[in-house]
Design an enzyme around this catalytic site. Structure first.
Site, mmCIF file in Angstrom:
data_model
loop_
_atom_site.group_PDB
_atom_site.id
_atom_site.type_symbol
_atom_site.label_atom_id
_atom_site.label_comp_id
_atom_site.label_asym_id
_atom_site.label_seq_id
_atom_site.Cartn_x
_atom_site.Cartn_y
_atom_site.Cartn_z
ATOM 1 N N GLY A 89 0.829 -1.206 0.000
ATOM 2 C CA GLY A 89 0.000 0.000 0.000
ATOM 3 C C GLY A 89 0.858 1.248 0.000
ATOM 4 N N ASN A 90 0.249 2.393 0.244
ATOM 5 C CA ASN A 90 1.023 3.634 0.330
ATOM 6 C C ASN A 90 0.361 4.562 1.346
ATOM 7 O OD1 ASN A 90 -0.876 5.494 -1.106
ATOM 8 N ND2 ASN A 90 -0.574 3.944 -2.709
ATOM 9 N N ARG A 91 0.972 5.712 1.555
ATOM 10 C CA ARG A 91 0.565 6.590 2.666
ATOM 11 C C ARG A 91 -0.586 7.531 2.324
ATOM 12 N NH1 ARG A 91 5.147 9.848 3.673
ATOM 13 N NH2 ARG A 91 3.896 10.781 5.292
#
Ligand code: C5P
Length: 413
Positions: free
Chosen positions: A211-213
């Site tokens: 995933g990412n932020r």
């Protein structure tokens, strides 16, 4: 922007310790040229004296439904106000307003007005997070009431947490924004818009993902800004609305929830077929595991070799098959060479605009409430949008899109 000058604002102050900050809100509104009518609850006067507002505001403080010269002060106030602002708004005032109960001049005025209403909650974290307060806030949002804050920070008694009144500057900026809206026509009325939001999640196994932020805040801000301007909005998102409202969204926004880049690609392609504007604010993963495990990978099996493959580039796909007249806005979240990378995306993805930001900078990009961007247009124009709230960034970008759209239509006539 100054939509404040000459406007009549009822400044409601209810009984919380943050009432002392309403003095500063009053002063700022007066400085901006508004006509301020303070309405205090009995509780408010326990924290700040009437004389303070009497001295600062345009009119003396009002408190009572009955002891005024005017026999029906709440309807007069409600009908003549350009905006009713409540700062601070206690759980009681929020609850009474949501339930339609008028027990004092302030709550009666809130129910008697058709002017835009801005509510600035302030209370202890336990109260702010109580399901009753959360439900009441959700009800108000659904009715189109503007909620500012609260912020997290130090509270009365030395506690820390969510519930602190937003800053007077933010409160006044929101009143300005709300008044500007009510003064102008809904410039996106009749338009359909698709927005994507959040970071995609690419499964490694049933419990883990890449995933990412991305928080989705900027995407939600675009969706709600476009809807507030009259557009019909489909929001394809991997997350609920960040913040206390959870799944509650503003009127005019329909949310389609997805997880992976593949799901986002399918949902976006379907939703974007005939719309006027597409805004790809989502942080879509560029790679995904080729073959996610069907069961949880065991630590005892050693470090897994995860083979990756590219995900579909949704923006590039939409750019390649863009219907005539559709406006495509992409994003470039970069940590270096922002301008060059953004320019490459603009042409590579056939977008009409790329909104670029340097996510390595402070208070910019992922997860925070503010952003600072540069908008690149396909004809070479570059418009910087300085550090401001994500809602204001959305507004500036949509202003540019709508100005260009109007110019293009004029040229074609
Ligand atoms: O290629 P990159 O991820 O840097 O480009 C960012 C822009 O492209 C964003 O608007 C993002 O939503 C979009 N994008 C996409 N599909 C991908 C990757 C990015 O639509 N697979």
């Amino acid at each position: 922007m100054n939509s404040l000058a000459g406007k009549r604002i009822v400044l409601g102050v209810s009984g919380g310790i943050a009432a002392y900050k309403a003095v500063e809100v009053c002063r700022r509104l007066m400085d901006a040229g508004t006509h301020v009518i303070p309405v205090l609850t009995n509780g408010a006067t326990r924290f700040v004296g009437r004389a303070t507002f009497d001295a600062l505001a345009s009119e003396p403080v009002r408190m009572s439904l009955f002891d005024e010269d005017d026999p029906i002060p709440h309807t007069t106030l409600g009908q003549t106000a350009d905006c009713v602002l409540v700062a601070p708004a206690t759980a009681r005032v929020i609850g009474a307003y949501a339930a339609g109960i008028s027990s004092d001049l302030l709550t009666a005025t809130l129910i008697a007005t058709r002017a835009p209403v801005v509510i600035c909650p302030a209370m202890h974290t336990e109260m702010w997070e109580h399901p009753a307060v959360a439900d009441n806030i959700a009800t108000l949002v659904k009715r189109g009431v503007s909620i500012v804050g609260p912020e997290s920070g130090r509270l009365a008694g030395g506690d820390e947490g969510a519930g602190r009144l937003s800053s007077p500057a933010d409160i006044v900026a929101e009143v300005d924004r709300v008044l500007d809206f009510s003064g102008r026509r809904l410039d996106m009325g009749g338009l359909s818009v698709v927005v994507t939001a959040g970071g995609t999640r690419e499964p490694i196994d049933p419990v883990r993902y890449i995933g990412n932020r991305s928080s989705g805040k900027q995407g939600y801000a675009f969706a709600e800004e476009a809807a507030a301007r009259g557009a019909e909005v489909t929001l394809v998102s991997t997350v609920d609305r960040p913040g206390p409202l959870g799944p509650t969204v503003a009127p005019g926004v329909t949310v389609v929830r997805v997880n992976t880049a593949e799901e986002m690609a399918v949902a976006t392609a379907e939703a974007a077929k005939e719309v006027d504007v597409v805004i790809m604010a989502a942080a879509v993963a560029d790679f995904r595991p080729v073959d996610p495990a069907g069961v949880k990978i065991k630590k005892s099996d050693g470090v897994p070799a995860i083979q990756l493959e590219p995900t579909p580039d949704i923006l590039a796909g939409l750019g390649a098959s863009k219907p005539e007249g559709q406006i495509l806005v992409g994003f470039a979240a970069e940590t270096c060479d922002v301008a060059d990378n953004a320019a490459a995306k603009l042409s590579g993805k056939c977008a009409d605009y790329i909104v670029a930001n340097d996510v390595a900078a402070e208070n910019v990009g992922f997860a925070c409430d503010t952003n600072e961007v540069t908008v690149l247009a396909s004809d070479g124009r570059v418009r910087p949008v300085g550090l401001r709230s994500k809602r204001q960034v959305a507004r500036a970008v949509l202003d540019l899109v709508m100005e260009d759209r109007a110019d293009a239509r004029e040229e074609n006539q």
